[in-house]
Design a protein around this motif. Structure first.
Motif, mmCIF file in Angstrom:
data_model
loop_
_atom_site.group_PDB
_atom_site.id
_atom_site.type_symbol
_atom_site.label_atom_id
_atom_site.label_comp_id
_atom_site.label_asym_id
_atom_site.label_seq_id
_atom_site.Cartn_x
_atom_site.Cartn_y
_atom_site.Cartn_z
ATOM 1 N N TRP A 6 -7.442 11.021 -6.118
ATOM 2 C CA TRP A 6 -7.178 9.507 -5.984
ATOM 3 C C TRP A 6 -5.944 9.185 -5.380
ATOM 4 C CZ3 TRP A 6 -7.996 12.374 -10.488
ATOM 5 C CH2 TRP A 6 -6.999 12.422 -11.358
ATOM 6 N N SER A 7 -5.005 10.016 -5.098
ATOM 7 C CA SER A 7 -3.824 9.735 -4.931
ATOM 8 C C SER A 7 -3.235 10.252 -3.343
ATOM 9 C CB SER A 7 -2.583 10.175 -5.820
ATOM 10 O OG SER A 7 -2.692 11.772 -5.973
ATOM 11 N N ALA A 8 -3.883 9.772 -2.090
ATOM 12 C CA ALA A 8 -3.842 10.201 -0.933
ATOM 13 C C ALA A 8 -2.415 10.006 -0.472
ATOM 14 C CB ALA A 8 -4.861 9.350 -0.056
ATOM 15 N N PRO A 9 -1.831 10.965 0.220
ATOM 16 C CA PRO A 9 -0.622 10.833 0.528
ATOM 17 C C PRO A 9 -0.266 9.545 1.497
ATOM 18 C CG PRO A 9 -1.743 12.609 1.897
ATOM 19 C CD PRO A 9 -2.605 12.013 0.952
ATOM 20 N N VAL A 10 0.999 9.109 1.180
ATOM 21 C CA VAL A 10 1.553 7.980 1.960
ATOM 22 C C VAL A 10 1.709 8.339 3.434
ATOM 23 C CG1 VAL A 10 3.442 6.533 2.190
ATOM 24 C CG2 VAL A 10 2.668 6.906 -0.076
ATOM 25 N N SER A 11 1.277 7.600 4.299
ATOM 26 C CA SER A 11 1.524 7.712 5.748
ATOM 27 C C SER A 11 2.965 7.661 5.839
ATOM 28 C CB SER A 11 1.014 6.632 6.361
ATOM 29 O OG SER A 11 1.381 6.480 7.899
ATOM 30 N N PRO A 16 6.765 2.161 1.909
ATOM 31 C CA PRO A 16 5.993 1.401 0.789
ATOM 32 C C PRO A 16 6.815 0.115 0.523
ATOM 33 C CG PRO A 16 6.653 3.363 -0.192
ATOM 34 C CD PRO A 16 6.980 3.377 1.313
ATOM 35 N N ASP A 17 6.261 -0.847 0.258
ATOM 36 C CA ASP A 17 6.819 -2.184 -0.190
ATOM 37 C C ASP A 17 7.339 -2.111 -1.626
ATOM 38 O OD1 ASP A 17 6.053 -3.752 2.060
ATOM 39 O OD2 ASP A 17 4.132 -4.060 1.656
ATOM 40 N N VAL A 18 6.786 -1.262 -2.507
ATOM 41 C CA VAL A 18 7.181 -1.172 -3.602
ATOM 42 C C VAL A 18 6.734 0.195 -4.374
ATOM 43 C CG1 VAL A 18 5.085 -2.489 -4.674
ATOM 44 C CG2 VAL A 18 7.240 -2.259 -6.132
ATOM 45 N N ARG A 19 7.522 0.897 -5.184
ATOM 46 C CA ARG A 19 6.990 1.971 -5.926
ATOM 47 C C ARG A 19 7.106 2.228 -7.400
ATOM 48 N NH1 ARG A 19 11.917 4.155 -2.290
ATOM 49 N NH2 ARG A 19 12.627 2.341 -3.100
ATOM 50 N N PHE A 20 6.238 2.736 -8.074
ATOM 51 C CA PHE A 20 6.050 2.551 -9.400
ATOM 52 C C PHE A 20 5.948 3.843 -10.009
ATOM 53 C CE2 PHE A 20 4.287 -1.362 -8.030
ATOM 54 C CZ PHE A 20 4.688 -2.244 -8.944
ATOM 55 N N ALA A 21 6.663 4.267 -11.130
ATOM 56 C CA ALA A 21 6.348 5.329 -11.830
ATOM 57 C C ALA A 21 5.932 4.915 -13.339
ATOM 58 C CB ALA A 21 7.633 6.295 -12.092
ATOM 59 N N PHE A 22 4.888 5.345 -13.996
ATOM 60 C CA PHE A 22 4.480 5.245 -15.339
ATOM 61 C C PHE A 22 4.901 6.393 -16.068
ATOM 62 C CE2 PHE A 22 1.796 2.871 -12.437
ATOM 63 C CZ PHE A 22 1.547 1.504 -13.279
ATOM 64 N N ILE A 23 5.209 5.911 -17.325
ATOM 65 C CA ILE A 23 5.517 6.888 -18.632
ATOM 66 C C ILE A 23 4.808 6.213 -19.468
ATOM 67 C CG2 ILE A 23 7.192 7.533 -20.123
ATOM 68 C CD1 ILE A 23 9.523 7.013 -17.947
ATOM 69 N N THR A 56 2.977 2.596 -4.067
ATOM 70 C CA THR A 56 2.807 3.838 -4.593
ATOM 71 C C THR A 56 3.238 3.985 -6.037
ATOM 72 O OG1 THR A 56 5.349 4.797 -4.363
ATOM 73 C CG2 THR A 56 3.895 5.089 -2.386
ATOM 74 N N TRP A 57 2.539 5.017 -6.661
ATOM 75 C CA TRP A 57 2.690 4.836 -8.136
ATOM 76 C C TRP A 57 2.468 6.561 -8.561
ATOM 77 C CZ3 TRP A 57 -1.402 3.046 -5.478
ATOM 78 C CH2 TRP A 57 -2.587 3.669 -5.366
ATOM 79 N N GLU A 58 3.010 6.841 -9.424
ATOM 80 C CA GLU A 58 3.106 8.176 -10.205
ATOM 81 C C GLU A 58 3.113 8.131 -11.744
ATOM 82 O OE1 GLU A 58 4.960 10.889 -6.786
ATOM 83 O OE2 GLU A 58 6.475 10.402 -8.523
ATOM 84 N N VAL A 59 2.893 9.247 -12.216
ATOM 85 C CA VAL A 59 2.857 9.433 -13.799
ATOM 86 C C VAL A 59 3.958 10.316 -13.984
ATOM 87 C CG1 VAL A 59 1.642 9.689 -15.735
ATOM 88 C CG2 VAL A 59 0.287 8.602 -13.957
ATOM 89 N N TRP A 78 1.760 13.724 -13.298
ATOM 90 C CA TRP A 78 1.797 13.984 -12.016
ATOM 91 C C TRP A 78 3.155 14.843 -11.685
ATOM 92 C CZ3 TRP A 78 -0.328 9.949 -8.376
ATOM 93 C CH2 TRP A 78 -1.501 9.329 -8.895
ATOM 94 N N ARG A 79 4.127 14.488 -12.352
ATOM 95 C CA ARG A 79 5.353 15.131 -12.350
ATOM 96 C C ARG A 79 6.283 15.100 -13.483
ATOM 97 N NH1 ARG A 79 8.602 13.974 -6.738
ATOM 98 N NH2 ARG A 79 6.771 13.247 -5.275
ATOM 99 N N THR A 80 7.151 15.905 -13.655
ATOM 100 C CA THR A 80 8.093 15.953 -14.663
ATOM 101 C C THR A 80 9.271 15.119 -14.358
ATOM 102 O OG1 THR A 80 9.708 17.934 -13.972
ATOM 103 C CG2 THR A 80 7.746 18.466 -15.364
#
Length: 338
Positions: A6-11, A16-23, A56-59, A78-80
């Protein structure tokens, strides 16, 4: 980084206009996380293809072990933190306060690090507790759920808790009490970075009627008191809500309930930390604030409709509660929308 379908790579051709990380903190709440990230997902691509193009977004977490939500469902990071990229916003999703001490020290250290780098922090639900625990909310205003106010004040007396706004931005930190208000906050951020059309793109898909602004009061202030387990409080608040225009004395309210003034005052002090009249007045002020923005009624009309004897009396209480006059409040908010 783990690859997810569900997280297809960014072209590579599109920044990207805005980048998010979730904790996700231990026992995090699913609704604000899901609502926020789904709003981002809809704005990130054309149609409903869910590719990470414009957003974009990551956990993130201190390790890649699954994080269990308050409902028992788990999300795999998804990442440390050591593998983390560069983000515009780091969103902390809180959960059960009983798990607050289980937040890993690396999480608090990472929040301090990215904040020093100029990254904006967002606290959803009790995510504000985690940000405050990292020492980053001293002297700031913070949006919290009324249910969590007693614990928040006890733990963080140097932070200013606000219960009557659905999100608050104070410097580089944004806080939100959670629930569906997380969708409103996400859309506000997306409009800022992606434009109004793309920012609002997810509303229809998520079957959300409208985008609320930060100052929009929750639809049911003091709803928690209607479920507090004390029959005097529960019935009194229901009566208060029905009689915003014609409030009674505490004596008359107690008589209607078949109790005494002393018992009623004691119950309110225990459960609400305020008197019945203070709660009733705040209900009326919150409702008046909503009317100032969402109706064309005059200030005098609103004053009478919210149970104040005249506009001067109303203006004094309004300014005491919100630090500005009703006229100034209306003019500034309308000008901002325009």
């Amino acid at each position: 980084m783990n690859e997810h379908p569900w997280s297809a790579p960014v072209s590579a051709e599109v920044e990207p206009d805005v980048r998010f990380a979730f904790i996700l903190t231990p026992s995090f709440t699913l609704l604000p996380f899901a609502g926020f990230v789904d709003a981002v997902r809809h704005s990130a691509d054309e149609a409903d293809r869910s590719r990470q193009i414009f957003c974009t977004w990551e956990v993130l977490s201190h390790d890649l072990a699954p994080v269990t939500s308050s409902s028992g469902m788990s999300v795999v990071p998804w990442r440390t933190f050591q593998e983390a990229g560069i983000y515009d916003y780091v969103v902390v999703v809180g959960g059960l306060l009983s798990e607050l001490d289980q937040i890993h020290p690396e999480t608090l250290a990472y929040l301090q690090l990215v904040y020093e780098r100029g990254t904006k922090l967002v606290g959803l639900c009790t995510g504000s507790f985690a940000i405050a625990k990292a020492g980053l909310l001293q002297g700031r205003r913070c949006a919290i759920h009324a249910h969590h106010r007693p614990e928040f004040v006890e733990l963080f007396p140097d932070v200013v808790p606000i219960e009557n706004e659905i999100y608050i931005e104070d410097g580089e930190i944004i806080t939100c009490p959670g629930g569906t208000a997380a969708i409103d906050l996400a859309i506000e951020i997306l409009i800022e970075h992606c434009g109004k059309s793309r920012g609002l793109k997810g509303l229809t898909a998520m079957v959300v009627d409208e985008h609320r602004q930060a100052h929009d009061v929750g639809r049911m202030p003091y709803h928690d008191l209607e479920e507090c387990g004390n029959w005097r409080i529960e019935q009194a608040v229901r009566i208060m809500r029905q009689k915003l225009q014609n409030p009674d004395t505490t004596e008359r309210l107690a008589q209607t309930l078949g109790t005494t003034v002393r018992q009623l005052n004691r119950a309110f002090k225990t459960h609400a930390k305020a008197t019945p009249q203070e709660i009733w007045r705040d209900m009326r002020l919150q409702h008046s604030r909503w009317r100032l923005i969402n109706s064309k009624r005059t200030i005098t009309q609103i004053a009478h409709e919210c149970g104040f004897s005249d506009s001067s009396h109303f203006s004094r209480w309004f300014k005491r509660a919100f630090n500005e006059s009703p006229r100034s409040y209306r003019e500034q908010r309308i000008a901002r929308v325009r």
